[in-house]
Design an enzyme around this catalytic site. Structure first.
Site, short mmCIF file in Angstrom:
data_model
loop_
_atom_site.label_atom_id
_atom_site.label_comp_id
_atom_site.label_asym_id
_atom_site.label_seq_id
_atom_site.Cartn_x
_atom_site.Cartn_y
_atom_site.Cartn_z
N TYR A 34 0.81 -1.23 0.00
CA TYR A 34 0.00 0.00 0.00
C TYR A 34 0.84 1.28 0.00
O TYR A 34 2.06 1.23 0.16
CB TYR A 34 -1.10 -0.04 1.06
CG TYR A 34 -0.82 -0.11 2.54
CD1 TYR A 34 0.37 0.28 3.12
CD2 TYR A 34 -1.84 -0.54 3.40
CE1 TYR A 34 0.53 0.24 4.50
CE2 TYR A 34 -1.68 -0.59 4.78
CZ TYR A 34 -0.49 -0.19 5.32
OH TYR A 34 -0.34 -0.22 6.67
N GLU A 35 0.22 2.39 -0.25
CA GLU A 35 0.90 3.67 -0.45
C GLU A 35 1.89 3.62 -1.61
O GLU A 35 2.95 4.25 -1.55
CB GLU A 35 1.62 4.15 0.81
CG GLU A 35 0.72 4.50 1.96
CD GLU A 35 -0.38 5.46 1.53
OE1 GLU A 35 -1.52 5.19 1.94
OE2 GLU A 35 -0.12 6.40 0.80
N GLY A 36 1.55 2.88 -2.64
CA GLY A 36 2.47 2.68 -3.77
C GLY A 36 3.29 1.44 -3.51
O GLY A 36 4.06 1.41 -2.55
N GLN B 1 7.79 2.56 -5.78
CA GLN B 1 8.78 3.36 -5.06
C GLN B 1 10.12 3.34 -5.80
O GLN B 1 10.79 4.37 -5.94
CB GLN B 1 9.00 2.81 -3.63
CG GLN B 1 7.75 2.69 -2.79
CD GLN B 1 7.04 4.01 -2.57
OE1 GLN B 1 7.68 5.05 -2.44
NE2 GLN B 1 5.71 3.98 -2.57
#
Lengths: 568, 568
Positions: free
Chosen positions: B428-430, B435
């Site tokens: 999650y969050e990319g 990243q």
């Protein structure tokens, strides 16, 4: 994407990578012709695709449970087990004298691989039975063999291994289970055993427990341990299940995964048992069973990796996100980082599978020829197959989740189950740390001779590839040289320093073997095989540099940190 | 072993490793004296040890559930959330003008680390709120700020992020949620959002959703996206929760872990929303929120690693198996391979934590000084903190399970939960792949300038250590040089080749930074710090060789395998 048995991969590895022809050329295994091999794998593959694979999620969602002392297995497992028995798959490598097919272990390994992809939880039952069959073949007297082997091979009965006790895990010698002679040739077995995979079920007439216990005159430690057959139902005069024995399932464990496989706490309360092999020689018999099981568990890891890879690839071919460089159509498989992940997964599976099959070829050759060189080859490769195969199982299953993005963490997708299920394989049948210690300890008692012999083959392979694949060959050759040097260093160290680097050393060894088999595949195969070999040799093999540095780091710095320092 | 907050470790890293003094010397953060810092961390640590840690297993065993459209949270979560709010921890880095404490992000990072160790599922709620606070502070108009910030900071209300839709995951620009102007300055928001962490709860008066949606005149792709505040209850004239808004939780996901955190599918059916920031500039606002959240998620990984490490160490100090070389007493921590695992786990946590804190120092310095150099430093480190911190979280949690042996796979032990919970943080969050692409793409738009500046510090650090720690210093210097060369190569490549090596490059970067901070710790600290640095530099750092080889392997060989080849 439903599971598809990778028959062409097995055929290619057998024919071109691990020299299965040697096995076929022995008298014992002369029936395993290419045609027979292909027919067997195809048939097993079909069973896995159609009967086992649909049960993978069922077992996870409907775990085995204990009801009033009786284990109720997951829906469909009984029918699938019957189908495995029906097909002769349980005793495919067993002695034909007792109803087995007498096929090479190498083929059993390929079938175990496919069954593990399709439904790991159920496959664990036949795997235990296979180990028991082999232990009995090698150590039991004729009476026990005649009574048990035909039923185990036919699948009417099944087998378990009972080693661990709460205080005796990796340290089996600390066990407390007792065996008192009853005076009639049988023994009264008393004690508690834990982590008993498939400790009971509701689909075989009998469950046959091989139990490690100590006789009254048994010394402390592993040298005082004996092995006993303790059946759930005592066979009557006709060999049919008779009186219920004094053993029971106390409870089933609540596990992270592998829910379809009942993991039992077993209690033996003066249960009747029969000695298998000589008194106090239980560990030797158990090692027969464990070595078989260790290869089998390594293959479980590889099988799950294959299942997880296919699942992730299916998703990546289907899922669209963003513009992509090739077609612009946007399937995520076209994105470089996703493609990198999938390519490496595929290359890892090939490498680990080739190691397991090479290990199995060595086992078959040792059986067929009795040659010490094959025995030590098989012994050397076993901890590598086990630890590396299961590590790759976890890594590929985790990478497969990652390919799914957010969907990977949602249970409905099925990707998470591969990771939850396979995670135990690095632990059971001897943790991977124990495997690594076995490799650098017991398996290097020969001063590294077996390892150097294998490395010579790797270097010869690289030399043979120099002309057509100079870059790849050079990288493999250099890596083999580094491993040779590390091995020379290792065998000159005391055990403590070896153990401190054991896990890294084992992995480095596996990387070099994997590269070796990829190079052979690249030489024998088409452009696809070469591309996959390049992925492995340029992306994965270089890991050996860091690993060998760690392998040679020694124990001193680890013990420079005190227990208090670790806790600080 | 119950969780113990590692306060001395935080204090040491702040004082000797990441130069937190710079932050204290700014006017903005001049109140964060060593004494205040210590007091804050101690207080937060106590909350984590006594209030949050006992809820870790509770949340797993009693997942949040949806009952008639209402989310019921795990027992005890409401009280613990109230305690976090009470202590001022939700708004510790928030603007004092709206009730925040105005403390440095660096301290918030340390507190988030501890809260993640203690109870990841609950900690995720304040983490989301923190990101929302920051987005509002930076982008919302005064009316919205005045209405929402005080309530978010006090914990009366909480916040969520709504980006993902079924067809729009990593590709946010594909979203379909619509925002129609109502003519009164508000907007009617219509659409479905998935994976909404803490999409609802039963302990805050209101839940404030920041929702990405497209205005009627919004262009296709990310440039046509706007950000809206869509509260569950529309604030009345006094700013209290009024009319229920037209949004609902459709369902909660059944996840591999993090069961205490309700992950919702949200439906907006002409729900009333307020524009945050400029029209069509939603991505910029969302990036503020995401960058904060990305550091926060990296820290979640590190926090779980700490929890899993302490859990495993406690087991290893207690569990006896076999004879051991040191005392013979047999605690498994004394076995070399177990000790190796635990030492590496500890060294990994230190390294990842130092990176996250250095990242936070850069964020604070950027805020306090506005200097571009600090901004680019923070931007460069963010994907590394996120991806590497969460990778280490998974690896350490998995190693912690392994230390437990068979017990690790049994849920009652609690070791498996760490792995199940933390596994989502790499997603999650990319995803960590995103990243890595961010690092080699967007963060190298400067031609690598920010990276080279950081590498210069690493090399200077190595030079400074040469006299007292020549061997370790030389290894770090050499590794930094290799990374510099790889970076020079990288910035000269096209995106496709960069992306093909992105994941390996990011990890290599983290290895070198980790070694850099360990070296600083070894210089400033006692024998224990030096021993831990030696573990990292001799055992972990050498991994960079293989990683950089992979980073430079290019995309060609990946695309030499066709989709059909992958599936074959």
């Amino acid at each position: 994407m439903p599971y598809r048995a990778p028959i062409p991969d097995f055929a290619f590895i057998l024919d071109h990578v691990v020299a299965f022809d040697q096995v076929r050329q022995t008298e014992r295994f002369s029936e395993a012709t290419p045609e027979t091999t292909r027919a067997i794998l195809t048939e097993a593959g079909k069973l896995c695709e159609t009967v086992l694979a649909p049960l993978q999620r069922v077992g996870d969602q409907n775990p085995a449970r204990l009801e009033n002392g009786v284990v109720r297995t997951s829906p469909g497992f009984a029918q699938a087990f019957a189908a495995m028995a029906e097909g002769g798959w349980l005793g495919m490598a067993a002695d034909p004298e007792y109803g087995g097919l007498g096929l090479p272990q190498t083929l059993a390994t390929a079938v175990n691989d496919m069954m593990s992809s399709a439904c790991l939880a159920l496959q664990l039952s036949p795997l235990m039975t296979q180990g028991q069959i082999e232990a009995l073949e090698n150590h039991a007297d004729e009476t026990l063999k005649t009574c048990y082997l035909p039923k185990l091979i036919s699948g009417q009965w099944c087998g378990t291994m009972n080693l661990t006790e709460p205080q005796a895990g990796s340290d089996v010698g600390a066990l407390r289970t007792k065996a008192d002679p009853n005076g009639d040739g049988t023994y009264a077995i008393t004690g508690q055993k834990i982590y008993i995979s498939w400790g009971d079920n509701d689909f075989t007439e009998n469950v046959c427990h091989l139990v490690l216990a100590r006789l009254p005159d048994g010394a402390a430690g592993t040298r005082g341990i004996s092995l006993f057959m303790v059946p759930k139902h005592i066979p009557d005069a006709q060999g049919n299940p008779g009186t219920r024995n004094a053993l029971r399932v106390v409870s089933l464990e609540h596990k992270m995964g592998l829910h379809g496989s009942p993991t039992a706490v077993m209690e033996y309360d003066r249960a009747t048992g029969w000695l298998v092999g000589e008194a106090h020689q239980g560990m030797a018999a158990m090692f027969t069973m464990m070595n078989n099981a260790r290869v089998g568990v390594g293959v479980q890891g590889i099988g799950v990796a294959e299942g997880a890879f296919q699942h992730a690839l299916g998703y990546a071919l289907d899922r669209k996100q963003g513009k992509t460089p090739l077609t612009g159509a946007g399937a995520i498989v076209e994105h470089a980082d996703v493609r990198r992940a999938l390519s490496v997964m595929k290359a890892e599976i090939f490498a680990a599978r080739a190691i397991a099959l090479a290990n199995s070829v060595a086992i078959d050759m040792a059986r067929a020829t009795g040659a010490e060189e094959w025995q030590s080859r098989a012994a050397l490769l076993t901890p590598i197959t086990k630890a590396h195969g299961t590590d790759i199982g976890c890594e590929v299953a985790s990478a497969g989740m990652q390919v799914h993005g957010g969907m990977g963490f949602i249970e409905e997708t099925g990707a998470a189950q591969y990771l939850r299920d396979v995670r135990v394989t690095t632990i059971y049948e001897g943790t991977n740390g124990i495997q690594a210690m076995d490799l650098v300890g017991r398996k290097m008692m020969d001063g590294g001779e077996a390892a150097f012999r294998l490395l010579q083959e790797v270097e010869d392979g690289a030399e043979a590839a120099r002309e057509s694949l100079p870059d790849l060959a050079e990288q493999v050759w250099q890596a083999a040289e580094s491993l040779r040097e590390a091995t020379e260093w290792l065998v000159a160290q005391d055990m403590q320093d070896r153990f401190a680097g054991a896990t890294a050393y084992l992995r480095a060894f596996a990387r070099i073997l994997g590269a070796h088999y990829h190079l052979k595949a690249a030489l024998a195969g088409d452009a696809r095989r070469r591309a996959l070999a390049e992925v492995f040799i340029t992306r994965v093999l270089p890991e050996h540099v860091g690993l060998l540095a760690q392998a040679r780091a020694g124990a001193a710095s680890l013990y420079a940190l005190s227990d208090e320092d670790l806790a600080a």
